[in-house]
Write a protein that holds these residues in place. Structure first.
Motif, PDB file in Angstrom:
ATOM      1  N   SER A 158       8.128  -5.409   0.916  1.00 16.45           N
ATOM      2  CA  SER A 158       8.106  -5.117  -0.507  1.00 16.45           C
ATOM      3  C   SER A 158       6.688  -4.740  -0.906  1.00 16.45           C
ATOM      4  O   SER A 158       5.715  -5.133  -0.265  1.00 16.45           O
ATOM      5  N   THR A 210       8.418  -2.106  -8.192  1.00 16.51           N
ATOM      6  CA  THR A 210       8.414  -2.564  -6.806  1.00 16.51           C
ATOM      7  C   THR A 210       9.285  -1.662  -5.942  1.00 16.51           C
ATOM      8  O   THR A 210      10.368  -1.248  -6.365  1.00 16.51           O
ATOM      9  N   LYS A 260      10.417  -3.821 -12.146  1.00 18.97           N
ATOM     10  CA  LYS A 260       9.396  -4.643 -11.496  1.00 18.97           C
ATOM     11  C   LYS A 260       8.308  -3.794 -10.837  1.00 18.97           C
ATOM     12  O   LYS A 260       7.398  -4.337 -10.209  1.00 18.97           O
ATOM     13  N   ALA A 289       4.576  -4.256  -4.646  1.00 19.65           N
ATOM     14  CA  ALA A 289       4.593  -4.330  -6.099  1.00 19.65           C
ATOM     15  C   ALA A 289       3.336  -3.710  -6.685  1.00 19.65           C
ATOM     16  O   ALA A 289       2.228  -4.011  -6.229  1.00 19.65           O
TER      17      ALA A 289
END
Length: 119
Positions: A21, A77, A75, A23
């Motif tokens: 991930s 992300t 988000k 972000a």
């Protein structure tokens, strides 16, 4: 200024799965493109997968059917789900995010995270 925080990665056996991930945070008005690249020792950095603001995706031939890129716009992300991993997937994985402000558009790179596929 924009910051990217990558997480995930690590050591996995061949055939296993990992998720990454990335972000984004900081000062920007919007994110248009998000993507993952990788660089193996002695090789050039290559595109793994990308996803546009509308959700359209592109994959390297070597990962089609095994990797899935997705994004959560709320988000800021981007994710990369990696399944059926092979030793040749071993590399440092970098996320790249294209951000836009009222005055300009530019790309930001993450710090990279190591993915090692080995028994």
């Amino acid at each position: 200024q924009v910051q990217l925080v990558e997480s995930g990665g690590g050591l996995v056996q061949p055939g296993g799965s990992l998720g990454l991930s990335c972000a984004a945070s900081g000062s920007f008005d919007s994110i248009y493109a998000m993507g993952w690249y990788r660089q193996a020792p002695g090789k050039q950095r290559e595109l793994v997968a990308s996803i546009g603001s509308g959700g359209s995706t592109t994959y390297a031939d070597s990962v089609k059917g095994r990797f899935t890129i997705s994004r959560d716009n709320a988000k800021n992300t981007v994710y990369l789900q990696m399944n059926s991993l092979k030793p040749e997937d071993t590399a440092v994985y970098y996320c790249k995010v294209g951000v836009a402000t009222l005055r300009m558009r530019y790309d930001v790179w993450g710090q990279g995270t190591q993915v090692t596929v080995s028994s």
